[in-house]
Design a protein around this motif. Structure first.
Motif, mmCIF file in Angstrom:
data_model
loop_
_atom_site.group_PDB
_atom_site.id
_atom_site.type_symbol
_atom_site.label_atom_id
_atom_site.label_comp_id
_atom_site.label_asym_id
_atom_site.label_seq_id
_atom_site.Cartn_x
_atom_site.Cartn_y
_atom_site.Cartn_z
ATOM 1 N N GLN A 16 16.796 -9.281 -45.052
ATOM 2 C CA GLN A 16 18.117 -9.881 -44.616
ATOM 3 C C GLN A 16 19.413 -8.666 -44.837
ATOM 4 O O GLN A 16 20.086 -8.641 -44.255
ATOM 5 C CB GLN A 16 18.429 -11.106 -45.271
ATOM 6 N N ASP A 19 19.108 -6.150 -42.506
ATOM 7 C CA ASP A 19 19.710 -6.464 -41.224
ATOM 8 C C ASP A 19 21.156 -6.665 -41.363
ATOM 9 O O ASP A 19 21.893 -6.117 -40.310
ATOM 10 C CB ASP A 19 19.206 -8.012 -41.061
ATOM 11 N N ILE A 23 23.909 -4.469 -38.789
ATOM 12 C CA ILE A 23 24.611 -5.121 -37.884
ATOM 13 C C ILE A 23 26.203 -4.382 -38.328
ATOM 14 O O ILE A 23 27.081 -4.229 -37.393
ATOM 15 C CB ILE A 23 24.722 -6.621 -38.281
ATOM 16 N N PHE A 92 23.133 -15.715 -40.832
ATOM 17 C CA PHE A 92 22.103 -15.870 -40.206
ATOM 18 C C PHE A 92 21.567 -17.196 -39.724
ATOM 19 O O PHE A 92 21.618 -18.160 -40.402
ATOM 20 C CB PHE A 92 20.969 -15.146 -40.725
ATOM 21 N N THR A 96 16.445 -13.502 -35.871
ATOM 22 C CA THR A 96 16.657 -12.758 -34.762
ATOM 23 C C THR A 96 18.116 -13.081 -34.383
ATOM 24 O O THR A 96 18.558 -12.695 -33.474
ATOM 25 C CB THR A 96 15.706 -12.953 -33.805
ATOM 26 N N ALA A 98 22.103 -13.676 -35.587
ATOM 27 C CA ALA A 98 23.203 -13.708 -36.665
ATOM 28 C C ALA A 98 24.545 -13.920 -36.038
ATOM 29 O O ALA A 98 24.817 -13.536 -34.892
ATOM 30 C CB ALA A 98 23.188 -12.490 -37.470
ATOM 31 N N TYR A 131 25.072 -11.950 -32.783
ATOM 32 C CA TYR A 131 24.227 -10.753 -32.489
ATOM 33 C C TYR A 131 22.803 -11.416 -32.410
ATOM 34 O O TYR A 131 22.396 -12.258 -32.862
ATOM 35 C CB TYR A 131 24.181 -9.773 -34.057
ATOM 36 N N VAL A 132 22.209 -10.527 -31.764
ATOM 37 C CA VAL A 132 20.380 -10.811 -31.639
ATOM 38 C C VAL A 132 19.636 -9.777 -31.637
ATOM 39 O O VAL A 132 20.100 -8.732 -31.550
ATOM 40 C CB VAL A 132 20.194 -11.449 -30.089
ATOM 41 N N LYS A 133 18.418 -9.857 -32.291
ATOM 42 C CA LYS A 133 17.481 -8.677 -32.517
ATOM 43 C C LYS A 133 16.775 -8.992 -31.473
ATOM 44 O O LYS A 133 15.642 -9.740 -31.303
ATOM 45 C CB LYS A 133 16.740 -8.979 -33.996
ATOM 46 N N GLN A 137 15.718 -4.090 -32.754
ATOM 47 C CA GLN A 137 17.120 -3.468 -32.629
ATOM 48 C C GLN A 137 18.273 -4.711 -32.616
ATOM 49 O O GLN A 137 18.093 -5.407 -31.821
ATOM 50 C CB GLN A 137 17.324 -2.854 -31.659
ATOM 51 N N TRP A 138 19.328 -4.728 -33.514
ATOM 52 C CA TRP A 138 20.558 -5.739 -33.853
ATOM 53 C C TRP A 138 21.346 -5.231 -32.250
ATOM 54 O O TRP A 138 21.587 -4.099 -32.241
ATOM 55 C CB TRP A 138 21.049 -5.803 -34.553
ATOM 56 N N GLN A 141 25.828 -10.070 -28.742
ATOM 57 C CA GLN A 141 25.485 -10.832 -27.468
ATOM 58 C C GLN A 141 26.636 -11.589 -27.058
ATOM 59 O O GLN A 141 26.768 -11.995 -26.050
ATOM 60 C CB GLN A 141 24.368 -11.736 -28.012
#
Length: 182
Positions: A16, A19, A23, A92, A96, A98, A131-133, A137-138, A141
């Motif tokens: 995390q 991540d 981001i 989060f 996947t 955030a 955000y989407v993974k 990869q972030w 969205q």
């Protein structure tokens, strides 16, 4: 808690943190691409199904191309911009998905040859992102901002843009080659 459970929890926490850093770097690339007008790089920060809500929801776009086409049209190279994101808050929903809030500080200078030549705009806003993974990869969205304030002023003839990455300097200094003697 067993050692295995503690190890699993620690691995999740470390992921995390990675991540969160990814981001932060993603949003930094987004702002840099906007200021350098590198629309391909900006598209690379976006999920295929991105939606925007810029300018307090007045500017809504769908998809990377629609967004960057609009920005390319409305932000010519004579509009010099500075977008800085500060104090991110990232949380989060899952591994996947955030969300983030950023404090934006932006400055816009309209350079020689621009329709708004001499105008300067300064402001701040709060960006809210989703955000989407995807494939590790972030990507952004959903993004948009609400203005805190915006002010404008007109520069007089004594205030001008001296250097811009989008036009060559008016005077170039010759660099003298240093003679070396042994």
């Amino acid at each position: 808690m067993t050692i295995e459970e503690r190890l699993e929890a620690l691995e999740k926490e470390v992921q995390q943190l990675k991540d969160v850093q990814a981001i932060k770097e993603l949003k930094s690339r987004y702002f840099c691409a906007m200021d350098t007008k590198d629309w391909e790089a900006m598209e690379a920060t976006m999920a295929p199904d991105i939606e925007t809500s810029y300018s307090d929801g007045k500017l809504v776009f769908h998809g990377p191309k629609e967004i960057t086409n609009y920005l390319a049209e409305t932000m010519p190279k004579t509009e010099i911009t500075l977008h800085q994101g500060h104090n991110p808050q990232i949380w989060f929903e899952s591994d996947t998905v955030a969300y983030g809030k950023w404090y934006l500080q932006d400055d816009l200078l309209f350079d020689k040859g621009d329709t708004y030549e001499g105008l300067e705009i300064r402001g701040s806003a709060i960006y809210t992102d989703k955000y989407v993974k995807i494939d590790g990869q972030w990507l952004i969205q959903d993004t948009g901002y609400l203005r805190i304030f915006e002010e404008s002023s007109q520069r007089d003839a004594t205030h001008r843009v001296r250097i811009s990455m989008f036009r060559p300097a008016t005077k170039k200094k010759k660099i003298a080659k240093r003679k070396t003697t042994k």
